[in-house]
Motif scaffolding. Structure first.
Motif, PDB file in Angstrom:
ATOM      1  N   ALA A 193       2.961  10.445  -7.303  1.00 42.75           N
ATOM      2  CA  ALA A 193       3.731  10.775  -8.498  1.00 42.75           C
ATOM      3  C   ALA A 193       2.807  11.059  -9.690  1.00 42.75           C
ATOM      4  N   GLY A 194       1.638  10.420  -9.723  1.00 40.75           N
ATOM      5  CA  GLY A 194       0.738  10.600 -10.861  1.00 40.75           C
ATOM      6  C   GLY A 194      -0.160  11.819 -10.759  1.00 40.75           C
ATOM      7  N   THR A 253       2.885   5.870  -3.173  1.00 34.28           N
ATOM      8  CA  THR A 253       3.966   6.559  -3.883  1.00 34.28           C
ATOM      9  C   THR A 253       3.574   6.802  -5.337  1.00 34.28           C
ATOM     10  N   ARG A 254       3.012   5.780  -5.993  1.00 37.60           N
ATOM     11  CA  ARG A 254       2.607   5.944  -7.395  1.00 37.60           C
ATOM     12  C   ARG A 254       1.478   6.960  -7.537  1.00 37.60           C
ATOM     13  N   SER A 255       0.548   6.957  -6.584  1.00 36.55           N
ATOM     14  CA  SER A 255      -0.562   7.909  -6.645  1.00 36.55           C
ATOM     15  C   SER A 255      -0.057   9.344  -6.537  1.00 36.55           C
ATOM     16  N   ARG A 268      -1.436  18.082  -6.087  1.00 33.29           N
ATOM     17  CA  ARG A 268      -0.639  17.463  -5.023  1.00 33.29           C
ATOM     18  C   ARG A 268      -0.261  18.489  -3.955  1.00 33.29           C
ATOM     19  N   TYR A 309       0.826  -1.201   0.000  1.00 29.42           N
ATOM     20  CA  TYR A 309       0.000   0.000   0.000  1.00 29.42           C
ATOM     21  C   TYR A 309       0.866   1.260   0.000  1.00 29.42           C
ATOM     22  N   GLU A 354       3.754   1.520  -1.491  1.00 33.20           N
ATOM     23  CA  GLU A 354       4.218   1.673  -2.878  1.00 33.20           C
ATOM     24  C   GLU A 354       3.107   2.242  -3.756  1.00 33.20           C
ATOM     25  N   ARG A 355       1.860   1.796  -3.523  1.00 30.82           N
ATOM     26  CA  ARG A 355       0.745   2.323  -4.320  1.00 30.82           C
ATOM     27  C   ARG A 355       0.503   3.802  -4.002  1.00 30.82           C
ATOM     28  N   ASN A 390      -6.851   4.761  -0.901  1.00 29.76           N
ATOM     29  CA  ASN A 390      -5.889   3.668  -1.095  1.00 29.76           C
ATOM     30  C   ASN A 390      -6.179   2.590  -0.054  1.00 29.76           C
ATOM     31  N   ALA A 449       7.908   7.838   0.826  1.00 32.64           N
ATOM     32  CA  ALA A 449       7.040   8.289  -0.267  1.00 32.64           C
ATOM     33  C   ALA A 449       6.732   9.774  -0.157  1.00 32.64           C
TER      34      ALA A 449
END
Length: 241
Positions: free
Chosen positions: A156-157, A152-154, A163, A147, A149-150, A222, A191
């Motif tokens: 970054a996107g 972190t991707r959220s 943000r 979670y 890592e997810r 998330n 993150a």
């Protein structure tokens, strides 16, 4: 030709005197110098041998510590994998329990209908619950680290303005369903570190599993609870269409 014993005696005395002088002023000092240098050389060689022995002992100790650290790391990784599998199994069990509850609720609501209608509605409820649980679990990361890592991707996107608004909003919180272990907390902090954010950590058991970021200006969803809601809503829209 006659041999001059007197001259020979004087020459012999001179040689003996010269040898005595050389012995006193040359041979003995040179011997002492050689002895001192030999002692210095022996001491240097002994120091070198001692240093070599110490270096070998230090290397052996370092090798042993490296092996111990590697073994400890393997143990930590093995425990993390075991914990992740246990958490995943727990989520699956909870999803099955929720499915059973949905079926039970459906059975109660269908008491007034005929047996055939009740059976059909019960089958639809069971299929819906199982499909929702299966889709939600298939998309879930493995444990808190997944979670993180997810999340972190959220981050970054997201767009820069969106943000910044979220991270600079009042009451910025990192929300988890239970207390985070050290590895998960470090992963979440890593993150957020590039953005200079350090939210407080809150507990919300309603997430079931996940790691969300909330502030007055928005939220990054998330969690398993959110995924279940999203999938259920999409399936209801599909049935309505």
């Amino acid at each position: 030709m006659t041999f001059d014993w007197t001259s020979f005696a004087f020459q012999l005395i001179n040689v003996l005197i010269l040898l005595a002088i050389l012995h006193h002023f040359l041979f003995r000092p040179v011997a002492e110098v050689i002895t001192r240098r030999q002692a210095t050389t022996d001491a240097a060689l002994k120091a070198a041998e001692d240093a070599k022995a110490e270096a070998e002992a230090a290397r052996a100790k370092a090798d042993a510590e490296a092996k111990a650290n590697a073994d400890a790391r393997q143990q930590v990784l093995a425990k993390a994998r075991t914990d992740a599998e246990e958490r995943r199994q727990g989520l699956l069990d909870k999803a099955r329990q929720d499915a059973a509850r949905i079926v039970a609720d459906g059975e109660t609501a269908l008491d007034h209908r005929s047996a055939d209608a009740q059976a059909q509605a019960l089958d639809r409820a069971r299929d819906l619950a199982e499909t929702i649980a299966r889709r939600a679990l298939a998309a879930q990361p493995s444990g808190p680290l997944g979670y993180a890592e997810r999340l972190t991707r959220s981050l970054a996107g997201m767009g820069h303005a969106e943000r910044d608004a979220l991270l600079k909003g009042d009451g910025l919180r990192l929300v988890a369903p239970s207390a985070l272990d050290d590895d998960a907390l470090k992963a979440a902090q890593a993150a957020l570190a590039p953005y200079g954010a350090s939210p407080q950590v809150d507990i919300d058991p309603a997430l079931i599993a996940g790691l969300e970021l909330r502030s007055a200006n928005g939220v990054i969803r998330n969690s398993l609870a959110h995924d279940l809601d999203t999938i259920a809503e999409a399936m209801r829209d599909e049935r309505a269409a």
